[in-house]
Design an enzyme around this catalytic site. Structure first.
Site, PDB file in Angstrom:
ATOM      1  N   SER A  56      -2.065   5.218  -3.869  1.00 28.84           N
ATOM      2  CA  SER A  56      -1.038   6.219  -3.440  1.00 28.84           C
ATOM      3  C   SER A  56       0.318   6.028  -4.132  1.00 28.84           C
ATOM      4  O   SER A  56       0.447   4.796  -4.268  1.00 28.84           O
ATOM      5  CB  SER A  56      -1.068   5.988  -1.919  1.00 28.84           C
ATOM      6  N   TYR A 111      -0.645   1.411   6.196  1.00 29.79           N
ATOM      7  CA  TYR A 111      -1.146   2.277   5.007  1.00 29.79           C
ATOM      8  C   TYR A 111      -0.711   1.825   3.578  1.00 29.79           C
ATOM      9  O   TYR A 111      -1.378   1.729   2.606  1.00 29.79           O
ATOM     10  CB  TYR A 111      -0.791   3.570   5.202  1.00 29.79           C
TER      11      TYR A 111
END
EC number: 1.1.1.-
Length: 289
Positions: free
Chosen positions: A180, A193
């Site tokens: 990401s 995350y």
């Protein structure tokens, strides 16, 4: 495409696609397949929705036989819709697509998924690790149980799936890990995350070096803001209204805009000299990675 979306909120991870407004876009008439993955077998985790669904769709259009995983229960309807779609668009030579319900956070489940795919298709040519979850939380509120849960889903699963898939992957195969933009830019509220996505970048680089002698390429994709079920399941209604507006392009991506990166990395004709690399479809949010 405008920035922001209608206010909406889902209370459970990883979110449901069919109740989102608007529904994420997984296909486009502008995408022109050309048999880039003819005869290949692909396993895509989290293929029921979001980026995973768009990847499955593109792979099927490109001639691959596709298997995907999903979480049983909340994701059943999304998974069934994806399976129906893949049946419709698969090429004549490709085998019938399959979906596998599982919790990828545990080694024995990852082993079973690989066995089911190999029993159905005989091998694995492309492994796409796309399944993930995320939570907005302060460091003071992170407990051990959920920290372990997020790491199991996001990074443990990638280790386990690669471990068992490798014996069924030959020279020329491709592994694609989803990281990401937050691995590069950080994120103040998605701490668990963000940590897992940073780990995935390092895992991808190290694994690429380890598997290069076997002729297996390992790369990653680091999307920016993308309209997927994770978003309404993670952020407030107010944040949803502004989602994607922080990028230079002033909007979030749709999954179909990210999926071609996975096609490129899966196709030996396109990316035979790529390994240990990360592609960045992020709307200009990061330009120096």
């Amino acid at each position: 495409m405008a920035s922001g979306f209608p206010p909406q909120k889902q209370e459970t991870q990883p979110g449901i696609q069919h109740v989102m407004e608007p529904t994420p876009e997984f296909s486009s008439s502008n995408y022109k397949p050309s048999n880039k993955l003819h005869g290949k077998v692909a396993l895509v985790t989290g293929g029921d929705s979001g980026i995973g669904k768009a990847v499955c769709h593109c792979y099927a259009l490109e001639g691959a036989s596709v298997a995907f995983t999903y979480v049983k229960g909340r994701e059943d309807k999304d998974a069934e819709e994806t399976l129906r779609l893949l049946h419709e668009v698969k090429t004549r030579e490709a085998k019938e697509p399959i979906m596998i319900a599982t919790d990828l956070g545990f080694e024995e489940n990852c082993k079973r998924v690989v066995e089911e795919v190999v029993n159905s298709f005989g091998r694995i040519d492309v492994l796409v690790n796309c399944a993930a979850e995320q939570h907005e939380v302060s460091i003071e509120d992170i407990d051990e149980a959920r920290l372990e849960r997020v790491f199991r889903t996001n990074i443990f699963s990638q280790f386990f799936l690669v471990k068992y898939a490798l014996k069924h992957m030959k020279e020329g195969s491709s592994i694609i890990n989803t990281t990401s933009v937050v691995a590069y830019a950080g994120n103040s509220s998605l701490l668990e995350y963000t940590a897992t996505k940073g780990a995935i970048v390092s895992f991808t680089r190290g694994l690429a070096l380890q598997l290069a002698p076997k002729g297996i390429r390992v790369n990653g994709v680091a999307p920016g803001p993308v309209w997927t079920p994770l978003i309404p399941a993670s952020f407030s209604e107010e944040a949803i209204k502004q989602f994607g507006s922080e990028t230079p392009m002033k909007r979030a991506a749709q999954p179909v805009e990210v999926a071609p990166s996975y096609v490129f990395l899966a196709c030996n004709h396109c990316s035979s000299y790529y390994t240990g690399q990360i592609l960045h479809p992020n709307g200009g949010l990061i330009v120096n990675a």
